[in-house]
Design an enzyme around this catalytic site. Structure first.
Site, PDB file in Angstrom:
ATOM      1  N   ASP A  24     -44.571  45.538 -58.178  1.00 41.99           N
ATOM      2  CA  ASP A  24     -46.013  45.226 -58.313  1.00 41.99           C
ATOM      3  C   ASP A  24     -46.539  45.144 -59.753  1.00 41.99           C
ATOM      4  OD1 ASP A  24     -45.627  45.524 -55.617  1.00 41.99           O
ATOM      5  OD2 ASP A  24     -47.115  47.094 -55.322  1.00 41.99           O
ATOM      6  N   LYS A 129     -45.621  42.045 -50.080  1.00 41.40           N
ATOM      7  CA  LYS A 129     -45.755  43.184 -49.154  1.00 41.40           C
ATOM      8  C   LYS A 129     -47.232  43.498 -48.922  1.00 41.40           C
ATOM      9  CE  LYS A 129     -45.086  46.662 -52.868  1.00 41.40           C
ATOM     10  NZ  LYS A 129     -46.300  47.446 -52.710  1.00 41.40           N
ATOM     11  N   CYS A 162     -47.110  52.934 -55.232  1.00 38.60           N
ATOM     12  CA  CYS A 162     -46.134  51.978 -54.681  1.00 38.60           C
ATOM     13  C   CYS A 162     -44.690  52.264 -55.103  1.00 38.60           C
ATOM     14  CB  CYS A 162     -46.548  50.561 -55.035  1.00 38.60           C
ATOM     15  SG  CYS A 162     -48.046  50.079 -54.132  1.00 38.60           S
TER      16      CYS A 162
END
Ligand code: TIU
Length: 243
Positions: A24, A129, A162
């Protein structure tokens, strides 16, 4: 097998069975005007991880190690966005609303995409995701298993959200996760520290922690070892010994 100096003990890996996972590194988290800032965070703290992660990314590419990127986000119609996630907290802008870099955390918007320094190249899958974990509702596990990957080297943001969730998911699926501490970042210095402590406590209950310097040294050893094998030096020595 090359060994990374790591905590709680050395992390063994081979280039062939290891993937570098970039979690990310999206503009929405690391730059002002995105999702991270909408939650009240100072995004400048996340930029620290970009330089070290770039060094690791370049070295992994050079070594031929498999690289995979993830992005957190949602479909344009937000049909994969749970109400619970949409309404959580009191953000200045909600997911899907128009921000300075386009619609927050919506696939296809500028803010949802990965920063230029770490942008994926051909051959590096990008896994989109909807959640915090990289394995939830994605094909990441299949992609890794199809390549025989067993060890994962994690970089990315944020450390306690994350990255941590993904490392835990990986651990439960039988992978060995290694987190490079200077290549991950949090909006909260205290969480950066404790999130890494939690990974490596209890003999590595979730995985290992090291840093870019120690990983790059081990990767360079692995490349040298492979070159030695590739030119047949060990085979030649074995042949000479037998003769
Ligand atoms: N808010 C926060 O720390 N993180 C996230 O929402 N997503 C990721 O960590 N990628």
């Amino acid at each position: 097998m090359a060994k990374v100096d790591a905590e709680p003990y050395p992390f063994e890996f081979s280039i062939e069975h290891t993937a570098l996972v970039m979690i990310d590194f999206q503009r929405d988290f690391v730059y002002p005007g995105g999702f991270g800032e909408s939650l009240g965070n100072d995004t400048s703290l996340l930029l620290k991880a970009v330089g070290p992660a770039q060094k690791v990314l370049m070295a992994a590419r050079e070594a031929g190690m498999f690289v995979i990127h993830t992005r957190e986000g949602h479909r344009e119609d937000l049909s994969d966005l749970p109400d619970a996630k949409l309404h959580r907290g009191n953000p200045s802008l909600h997911i899907g609303e128009e921000g300075a870099m386009g619609r927050l955390l919506v696939r296809g918007s500028y803010g949802h995409d990965i920063v230029d320094e770490l942008y994926p190249i051909a051959g590096e899958p990008v896994v989109d995701k909807p959640g915090k974990g990289a394995f939830y509702a994605t094909d990441l596990d299949s992609i890794l298993k199809n390549r025989g990957i067993r060890k994962l080297v994690f970089t990315g943001v944020t450390t306690e959200v994350c990255v941590n969730t993904s490392a835990r998911e990986a651990n439960d699926r039988g992978y060995d996760p290694l987190i490079l501490e200077d290549c991950v970042a949090s909006y909260f210095p205290e969480f950066q520290r404790v999130a890494l402590e939690m990974i490596k406590a209890q003999g590595g209950i979730v995985g290992w922690v090291s840093d870019s310097t120690r990983f790059l040294a081990a990767l360079s050893d692995a490349v040298a070892e492979r070159a030695g094998n590739g030119t047949g030096s060990k085979t030649a020595m074995a042949g000479a010994a037998m003769a």
